[in-house]
Design a protein around this motif. Structure first.
Motif, PDB file in Angstrom:
ATOM      1  N   ARG A  83       6.094   3.025  -0.994  1.00  0.00           N
ATOM      2  CA  ARG A  83       5.042   1.889  -0.982  1.00  0.00           C
ATOM      3  C   ARG A  83       5.404   0.815   0.173  1.00  0.00           C
ATOM      4  O   ARG A  83       6.680   0.592   0.310  1.00  0.00           O
ATOM      5  N   GLY A 127      -3.765  -0.630  -8.808  1.00  0.00           N
ATOM      6  CA  GLY A 127      -4.024  -0.432  -7.352  1.00  0.00           C
ATOM      7  C   GLY A 127      -5.631   0.050  -7.559  1.00  0.00           C
ATOM      8  O   GLY A 127      -6.400   0.319  -8.365  1.00  0.00           O
ATOM      9  N   TYR A 151      -1.932  -2.157  -3.725  1.00  0.00           N
ATOM     10  CA  TYR A 151      -1.294  -2.719  -4.925  1.00  0.00           C
ATOM     11  C   TYR A 151      -1.138  -4.111  -4.833  1.00  0.00           C
ATOM     12  O   TYR A 151      -0.504  -4.446  -3.692  1.00  0.00           O
ATOM     13  N   ARG A 168       0.862  -1.284   0.179  1.00  0.00           N
ATOM     14  CA  ARG A 168       0.161  -0.063  -0.301  1.00  0.00           C
ATOM     15  C   ARG A 168       0.807   1.314  -0.086  1.00  0.00           C
ATOM     16  O   ARG A 168       2.104   1.190   0.506  1.00  0.00           O
TER      17      ARG A 168
END
Length: 117
Positions: free
Chosen positions: A45, A110, A94, A38
């Motif tokens: 990320r 995503g 994602y 995420r």
């Protein structure tokens, strides 16, 4: 070629639940795990969870006990059941795996999760 497509995001209140899906097309199993990450705008990320073909799972400390990763190997799909959602879980989620030929990382586009207090 390998394509990952996430779905299931949305807006919920704190304490609510969502179930994300990630469907892989052009996919064949070649030893790589499937993963969820995420990202919040302006931040890197971050890892959320992973699952092996055999079903072994790992979780980030921040989601342990609240999120559950699972898979349907026949459908080449993984899931992320998210319970007891918090505003801090707000992010773009994602899924990720790797190509069989060269081991290149492959991401989906995503799906946005927004948790309001």
């Amino acid at each position: 070629h390998l394509v990952l497509e996430e779905s299931g995001g949305g807006s919920v209140q704190a304490g609510g639940s969502l179930r994300l899906s990630c469907a892989a097309s052009g996919y064949r199993y070649c030893g790589y795990d499937m993963l969820w990450f995420r990202q919040i705008p302006g931040k890197e990320r971050e890892f959320v969870s992973s699952i092996t073909r055999a079903g072994k799972t790992t979780y980030a400390d921040s989601v342990k006990g609240r999120f559950t990763i699972s898979q349907d190997n026949a459908k080449n799909t993984i899931y992320l059941q998210m319970n007891s959602l918090k505003p801090d879980d707000t992010a773009m989620y994602y899924c990720k795996t790797y190509t069989c030929d060269r081991g290149d990382p492959t991401w989906g586009q995503g799906t946005q999760v927004t948790v309001s207090s």
